[in-house]
Design a protein around this motif. Structure first.
Motif, PDB file in Angstrom:
ATOM      1  N   SER A 172       0.866  -1.182   0.000  1.00 11.48           N
ATOM      2  CA  SER A 172       0.000   0.000   0.000  1.00 11.48           C
ATOM      3  C   SER A 172       0.900   1.228   0.000  1.00 11.48           C
ATOM      4  N   PHE A 173       0.340   2.346  -0.507  1.00 17.85           N
ATOM      5  CA  PHE A 173       1.047   3.622  -0.487  1.00 17.85           C
ATOM      6  C   PHE A 173       0.301   4.591   0.418  1.00 17.85           C
ATOM      7  N   LYS A 174       1.054   5.457   1.063  1.00 20.03           N
ATOM      8  CA  LYS A 174       0.395   6.568   1.759  1.00 20.03           C
ATOM      9  C   LYS A 174      -0.127   7.569   0.738  1.00 20.03           C
ATOM     10  N   GLY A 175       0.674   7.744  -0.339  1.00 21.85           N
ATOM     11  CA  GLY A 175       0.183   8.582  -1.433  1.00 21.85           C
ATOM     12  C   GLY A 175       0.951   9.859  -1.663  1.00 21.85           C
ATOM     13  N   HIS A 176       2.176   9.967  -1.136  1.00 23.13           N
ATOM     14  CA  HIS A 176       2.989  11.162  -1.375  1.00 23.13           C
ATOM     15  C   HIS A 176       3.727  10.975  -2.704  1.00 23.13           C
ATOM     16  N   ILE A 177       3.429  11.855  -3.680  1.00 30.62           N
ATOM     17  CA  ILE A 177       3.983  11.739  -5.037  1.00 30.62           C
ATOM     18  C   ILE A 177       4.906  12.922  -5.307  1.00 30.62           C
ATOM     19  N   GLN A 178       6.035  12.640  -5.939  1.00 30.90           N
ATOM     20  CA  GLN A 178       6.965  13.716  -6.269  1.00 30.90           C
ATOM     21  C   GLN A 178       7.600  13.467  -7.643  1.00 30.90           C
ATOM     22  N   PHE A 179       7.502  14.492  -8.491  1.00 29.33           N
ATOM     23  CA  PHE A 179       8.212  14.529  -9.770  1.00 29.33           C
ATOM     24  C   PHE A 179       9.373  15.504  -9.592  1.00 29.33           C
ATOM     25  N   ASP A 180      10.591  15.041  -9.871  1.00 27.60           N
ATOM     26  CA  ASP A 180      11.763  15.886  -9.672  1.00 27.60           C
ATOM     27  C   ASP A 180      12.547  16.022 -10.976  1.00 27.60           C
ATOM     28  N   LYS A 181      12.382  17.180 -11.635  1.00 30.81           N
ATOM     29  CA  LYS A 181      13.103  17.501 -12.876  1.00 30.81           C
ATOM     30  C   LYS A 181      12.993  16.357 -13.901  1.00 30.81           C
ATOM     31  N   VAL A 182      11.767  15.997 -14.215  1.00 27.76           N
ATOM     32  CA  VAL A 182      11.502  14.879 -15.122  1.00 27.76           C
ATOM     33  C   VAL A 182      11.495  15.347 -16.574  1.00 27.76           C
TER      34      VAL A 182
ATOM     35  N   SER B 155       8.680  19.433 -12.315  1.00 21.90           N
ATOM     36  CA  SER B 155       8.806  19.143 -10.875  1.00 21.90           C
ATOM     37  C   SER B 155       7.533  19.598 -10.170  1.00 21.90           C
ATOM     38  N   PHE B 156       6.982  18.713  -9.362  1.00 18.65           N
ATOM     39  CA  PHE B 156       5.841  19.068  -8.518  1.00 18.65           C
ATOM     40  C   PHE B 156       5.694  18.019  -7.429  1.00 18.65           C
ATOM     41  N   GLU B 157       4.852  18.325  -6.439  1.00 20.50           N
ATOM     42  CA  GLU B 157       4.676  17.429  -5.302  1.00 20.50           C
ATOM     43  C   GLU B 157       3.191  17.342  -4.964  1.00 20.50           C
TER      44      GLU B 157
ATOM     45  N   ASN C  70       2.653   5.496 -13.971  1.00 19.15           N
ATOM     46  CA  ASN C  70       2.421   4.055 -14.016  1.00 19.15           C
ATOM     47  C   ASN C  70       3.535   3.304 -14.743  1.00 19.15           C
ATOM     48  N   ARG C  71       4.557   4.016 -15.154  1.00 27.19           N
ATOM     49  CA  ARG C  71       5.684   3.436 -15.879  1.00 27.19           C
ATOM     50  C   ARG C  71       5.250   2.713 -17.159  1.00 27.19           C
ATOM     51  N   PHE C  72       4.318   3.333 -17.886  1.00 32.58           N
ATOM     52  CA  PHE C  72       4.021   2.820 -19.218  1.00 32.58           C
ATOM     53  C   PHE C  72       5.158   3.173 -20.167  1.00 32.58           C
ATOM     54  N   TYR C  73       5.877   4.218 -19.843  1.00 33.74           N
ATOM     55  CA  TYR C  73       7.044   4.650 -20.602  1.00 33.74           C
ATOM     56  C   TYR C  73       8.171   4.950 -19.617  1.00 33.74           C
ATOM     57  N   GLU C  74       9.413   4.907 -20.102  1.00 31.82           N
ATOM     58  CA  GLU C  74      10.572   5.228 -19.277  1.00 31.82           C
ATOM     59  C   GLU C  74      10.935   6.695 -19.459  1.00 31.82           C
ATOM     60  N   ILE C  75      11.233   7.364 -18.355  1.00 24.85           N
ATOM     61  CA  ILE C  75      11.623   8.768 -18.442  1.00 24.85           C
ATOM     62  C   ILE C  75      13.064   8.877 -18.938  1.00 24.85           C
ATOM     63  N   LYS C  76      13.388  10.008 -19.528  1.00 24.72           N
ATOM     64  CA  LYS C  76      14.735  10.241 -20.037  1.00 24.72           C
ATOM     65  C   LYS C  76      15.669  10.677 -18.924  1.00 24.72           C
ATOM     66  N   ASP C  77      15.153  11.497 -18.021  1.00 24.46           N
ATOM     67  CA  ASP C  77      15.972  11.989 -16.918  1.00 24.46           C
ATOM     68  C   ASP C  77      15.056  12.425 -15.779  1.00 24.46           C
ATOM     69  N   GLY C  78      15.618  12.504 -14.582  1.00 24.45           N
ATOM     70  CA  GLY C  78      14.840  12.908 -13.426  1.00 24.45           C
ATOM     71  C   GLY C  78      14.407  11.725 -12.585  1.00 24.45           C
ATOM     72  N   VAL C  79      13.557  12.001 -11.590  1.00 23.78           N
ATOM     73  CA  VAL C  79      13.101  10.965 -10.667  1.00 23.78           C
ATOM     74  C   VAL C  79      11.615  11.131 -10.383  1.00 23.78           C
ATOM     75  N   ILE C  80      10.896  10.033 -10.411  1.00 20.54           N
ATOM     76  CA  ILE C  80       9.500  10.013  -9.966  1.00 20.54           C
ATOM     77  C   ILE C  80       9.447   9.099  -8.746  1.00 20.54           C
ATOM     78  N   SER C  81       8.935   9.603  -7.652  1.00 20.72           N
ATOM     79  CA  SER C  81       8.911   8.802  -6.427  1.00 20.72           C
ATOM     80  C   SER C  81       7.531   8.829  -5.791  1.00 20.72           C
ATOM     81  N   VAL C  82       7.218   7.749  -5.084  1.00 23.70           N
ATOM     82  CA  VAL C  82       5.990   7.646  -4.293  1.00 23.70           C
ATOM     83  C   VAL C  82       6.405   7.266  -2.874  1.00 23.70           C
TER      84      VAL C  82
END
Length: 589
Positions: A341-351, A366-368, A393-405
């Motif tokens: 399970s996830f708590k639900g904290h999502i972060q996009f960092d320079k994607v 970038s957003f949170e 959902n990782r249907f595609y791979e990002i070129k750079d940056g980090v997506i975290s949950v």
């Protein structure tokens, strides 16, 4: 031209295909034994006939004649039984091998990136998984073992012919080079013709599949005549491809029959002349046996050419199937963290991300999103809103940056557990040709019918479903055509809600639904987003106002973010202009 196409038979490809025989090697070797027995029994019948004529008929002796008759009968019975077993188990082996390959292919397709399907024709993939598979089955059922049987039969028959009479055998041998040369040419041209046929079959399948799927658009824009003409052109190419194979067959088989007939004529002339001149080198039994042997020697050569066509079609099909199996277009599922399970904290960092090389779609986004927040994403078409959903959902791979949950890089989470915890309601709802219940549960045994009904009551759509014939067991047909767009959207909301996801993603599209369905959708949205981290691609003002945060996107960048009230206070702000042009009319209404 590639080496594979230049060769009449690709042994490397066949060796790879042969790996699928290993689980059935008992049947395989059993078939080889049957092939040997059938070859021996084929040569036995004329030989027994020869002895019966020379020992009993020519000498007018009844003694021993019934023995030959009974022996002949026993050989024919055994030959029939072995032939039955051979045909059945050759086909059985082919179908089992194809089942294994098809399962492997489908499993391979299930793990492909969405990018692969973006660039691939569905019709072509269907051809690979269905039609080409049947051609591979024919390699074993009608090709390989049949060819081996025919070759062995020819060898045994010619050996017996030499044993009976060398001179008559040499006469027959004189005609073989002509037939072998004709067979070689036939194989060469038929391979090219079959490759052309397979290409045209793929094109035809792809064209028909796309037009049937998009039939509403064709009729809406009155494109029936145009598409009909296109279909005639494609169908004409398909017909010409097949007619080439018919033409080559119509040339080769009469030549093969002519060579066989000439051989029989030469044997009859030489053998008959010897008997008239009372030359003891040829007996009546020899002559009759050779008349029986010649078709048995030449017919397999004809059949080998015919079966080689089947083998060639199977090898071409196998090449195409293995090309898909060799395609490496998978999301690397190397994560070790299993998210229960996830708590639900999502972060996009320079994607950064691009669908096509050198065409950047997201430019350092970038957003949170905090736990339990509802974040709305707005922007013009092509701004990158849906891309964010695909990447989460990782249907595609990002070129750079980090997506975290919850502070964990989603690349470190197993794909299955990641996607289990994130539910998506897409704008383009896809429903299978099945019941509403199965479309909601997707045949998940952990979700009962009562769970579905309770979830439907929770979000207020149980009454709507019960108005349909058979309620939850109503078959919506292919792509859900029996339901309106609003009804399909409601089913997709229930499908997402019943899984109890940690994170919810909504592509909220209600522009094409009636007011009643829109109200149900809004109530469902309020219910399933409550207390749950949600990302909404907003198309409606009500959703935007209720969002805890609004992300404003333009050309792959987040240009503004804040609450509805905060963003309206920005003079000449992007959101304010968008609101006045796109959303204000909803507020006035």
């Amino acid at each position: 031209m590639s080496k594979t196409k230049e060769n009449s038979f690709d042994f490397k490809l066949f060796k790879r295909l042969f790996q699928y025989i290993k689980p059935y090697k008992g049947i395989f070797f059993g078939l080889l034994i049957l092939v040997i027995l059938l070859a021996l029994f084929s040569a036995a019948t004329p030989y027994i006939t020869k002895d019966a004529i020379d020992d009993s008929i020519a000498n007018k002796q009844e003694k021993g004649f019934m023995f030959y008759i009974m022996l002949m009968f026993a050989v024919l019975v055994l030959q029939t039984v072995f032939q039955l077993l051979f045909i059945y188990y050759a086909a059985w082996l082919g179908q089992n091998i194809v089942m294994d390959v098809r399962v492997k292919l489908f499993d391979h397709l299930l793990s492909f990136k969405m990018k692969y399907y973006d660039n691939s024709s569905v019709g072509v993939l269907i051809t690979r998984a269905v039609t080409d598979m049947e051609r591979i089955a024919d390699i074993f059922g009608e090709g390989l073992f049949m060819i081996f049987r025919d070759l062995l039969t020819m060898g045994v028959v010619f050996g017996v012919m030499l044993y009976i009479n060398v001179k008559l055998s040499l006469i027959v041998l004189l005609m073989l080079p002509l037939l072998l040369y004709a067979t070689r040419l036939f194989q060469k041209y038929m391979k090219k013709a079959f490759e052309e046929v397979r290409n045209e079959v793929s094109n035809l399948n792809s064209f028909v599949q796309e037009r049937l799927t998009g039939m509403k658009i064709l009729q809406l824009f009155t494109r029936e005549d145009t598409e009909y003409k296109k279909f005639k052109i494609i169908n004409e190419r398909h017909k010409k491809g097949w007619l080439k194979t018919v033409w080559y067959n119509s040339i080769f088989f009469p030549i093969a029959d002519l060579v066989s007939s000439v051989s029989i004529g030469l044997v009859a002339w030489y053998g008959g002349l010897n008997m008239v001149l009372q030359n003891s080198s040829v007996s009546q039994g020899d002559l009759v046996a050779f008349v029986m042997f010649i078709p048995m020697l030449f017919r397999p050569l004809r059949q080998i050419a015919d079966k080689f066509n089947t083998l060639q079609m199977g090898m071409v099909a196998a090449t195409r199937v293995f090309k898909v199996l060799d395609t490496t277009s998978h999301i690397d599922d190397t994560g070790t963290h299993v998210a229960e399970s996830f708590k639900g904290h999502i972060q996009f960092d320079k994607v950064y991300f691009n669908y096509v090389e050198d065409e950047t779609v997201l430019k350092g986004v970038s957003f949170e999103v905090n736990v339990g927040e509802t974040v709305a994403i707005v922007g013009a078409t092509g701004a990158g809103k849906s891309t964010i959903i695909n990447l989460l959902n990782r249907f595609y791979e990002i070129k750079d940056g980090v997506i975290s949950v919850d502070g964990i890089n989603i690349k470190d989470v197993t794909l299955s557990s990641l996607r289990t915890q994130i539910a998506i309601v897409l704008q383009d709802v896809f429903l299978f040709a099945d019941t509403i219940l199965n479309n909601i549960t997707l045949n998940n045994p952990n979700i009962t019918e009562e769970d579905v009904k309770q979830a439907a009551r929770d979000i207020g759509i149980h009454d709507f479903i019960m108005t349909l014939p058979n309620g939850y067991h109503y078959n919506v047909k292919e792509r859900g055509v029996m339901l309106s767009s609003g009804q399909r959207q409601l089913i997709s909301f229930l499908r997402a809600y019943v899984t109890n996801p940690s994170i919810l993603v909504l592509d909220e599209a209600t522009s094409s639904v009636d007011s009643y369905s829109e109200q149900l959708i809004q109530n469902a949205t309020d219910k399933i987003t409550k207390g749950r981290t949600s990302i909404v691609i907003a198309h409606r003002l009500a959703t935007i106002k209720k969002a805890d945060k609004i992300l404003v996107m333009d050309a792959g960048e987040i240009v503004e973010q804040g609450t509805h009230e905060e963003l309206l206070k920005k003079e000449n702000g992007y959101y304010k202009n968008l609101y006045e042009v796109q959303f204000l009319k909803d507020e006035v209404a």
